[in-house]
Write an enzyme that holds these catalytic residues in place. Structure first.
Site, PDB file in Angstrom:
ATOM      1  CB  SER A 183      45.122  52.391  35.284  1.00 19.83           C
ATOM      2  OG  SER A 183      44.365  53.413  35.907  1.00 19.83           O
TER       3      SER A 183
ATOM      4  CE  LYS B 166      48.189  49.372  36.397  1.00 21.49           C
ATOM      5  NZ  LYS B 166      48.252  47.987  35.881  1.00 21.49           N
TER       6      LYS B 166
ATOM      7  CG  ASN C 162      44.088  41.820  34.499  1.00 22.31           C
ATOM      8  OD1 ASN C 162      43.611  42.934  34.342  1.00 22.31           O
ATOM      9  ND2 ASN C 162      43.718  41.021  35.499  1.00 22.31           N
TER      10      ASN C 162
ATOM     11  CB  VAL D 173      48.334  29.224  43.048  1.00 25.69           C
ATOM     12  CG1 VAL D 173      48.394  30.171  44.249  1.00 25.69           C
ATOM     13  CG2 VAL D 173      46.927  28.672  42.876  1.00 25.69           C
TER      14      VAL D 173
ATOM     15  CE1 TYR E 161      47.231  50.371  39.582  1.00 27.29           C
ATOM     16  CE2 TYR E 161      46.128  52.466  39.164  1.00 27.29           C
ATOM     17  CZ  TYR E 161      46.221  51.105  38.965  1.00 27.29           C
ATOM     18  OH  TYR E 161      45.316  50.468  38.144  1.00 27.29           O
TER      19      TYR E 161
END
Length: 267
Positions: free
Chosen positions: A143, A160, A92, A63, A156
């Site tokens: 992505s 990417k 990922n 974690v 975002y």
């Protein structure tokens, strides 16, 4: 699938749900010992238990927040201490945000880049010595937002795009050392991440998926397992001379005009 990861150790980040969960379970199914990283402890422990039950190989739950140096350092340390080696690193973990230049704030920008770019850079930097020892490989999960242009996900998309170029640059740097680096670039994929960032109800999210499927040339959105299968293929010996590539798993979505569809997700 004609792959075998027996005796291999695989680290999957963002493994508590979605693509990461599917990838971790597939690697375990094909014989790997897996280390799984995530922030949702309950989900992560559940996925880890299922990995252990698959073939009886050990699985480690970590974690950690990979947007922090401490999280990356703990992940690298615990993986090495538990398994003593690393054969595959699957970067990922990621977060998204729906915004435009006129609606974004710097906190959103910093949060996205901390995990999607800096965390990947840092964790890879810490673990690449282990991958050199095993002649292993790295699979980054990007992505199609990093290569197609659509209004509504500016930080975002930038993150990417940076991740895609990170793959290209370090694939050249690490090739002489026997380490391959590739990227899987999903299109619209069934996941809770869009629902969380848009606050869609279940009904609204299903409507979005149906509308997206109608705009995708192959007529279907991706599942986590669709993407996970490509991750395993690139990580396997079937791809032993494949490095520096960006593989789209999107049903040709990248070539469709989805600007209006993406715009509907912007608040």
């Amino acid at each position: 699938m004609d792959v075998d990861f027996s005796g291999k150790v695989v680290l999957v980040t963002g493994a508590s749900a979605g693509i990461g969960e599917a990838a971790a379970l597939l690697f375990a199914q094909y014989g790997a010992s897996v280390a799984l990283v995530g922030r949702n402890e309950k989900n992560l422990l559940s996925v880890t238990k299922r990995c252990e039950q698959s073939k009886g190989n050990p699985a480690l739950a970590i974690v950690a927040d990979l947007g922090t140096d401490a999280g990356c350092e703990e992940t690298a340390r615990r993986t090495k201490e538990r398994f003593g080696r690393l054969d595959v690193l699957v970067n990922n973990a990621g977060v998204t945000a729906r915004s435009t230049l006129q609606t974004a704030d710097m906190q959103t920008f910093d949060t996205v880049f901390a995990i999607d770019v800096r965390g990947v850079y840092n964790l890879t930097r810490l673990l690449v010595p282990e991958l050199i020892k095993t002649k292993g490989n790295i699979v980054n999960v990007s992505s199609i937002s990093g290569s197609m242009v659509a209004v509504g996900s500016l930080p975002y998309s930038m993150a990417k795009a940076a991740l895609d170029h990170f793959t290209r640059v370090i694939s050249l740097e690490l090739a002489p050392l026997g380490v391959r680096v590739n990227t899987v670039s999903p299109g619209v994929t069934i996941s809770k991440i869009v629902q969380r960032v848009t606050n869609f109800t279940d009904e609204q999210y299903n409507e979005f998926l149906n509308e997206a499927a109608g705009a995708i040339p192959m007529g279907e959105v991706c599942t986590g397992e669709d993407v996970a299968k490509m991750i395993l293929h690139l990580a396997s010996d079937n791809s032993r001379l494949v490095t520096g590539v960006i593989v789209q798993v999107d049903g040709a979505l990248q070539y469709a005009k989805l600007g209006n569809l993406m715009k509907k997700q912007v608040k």
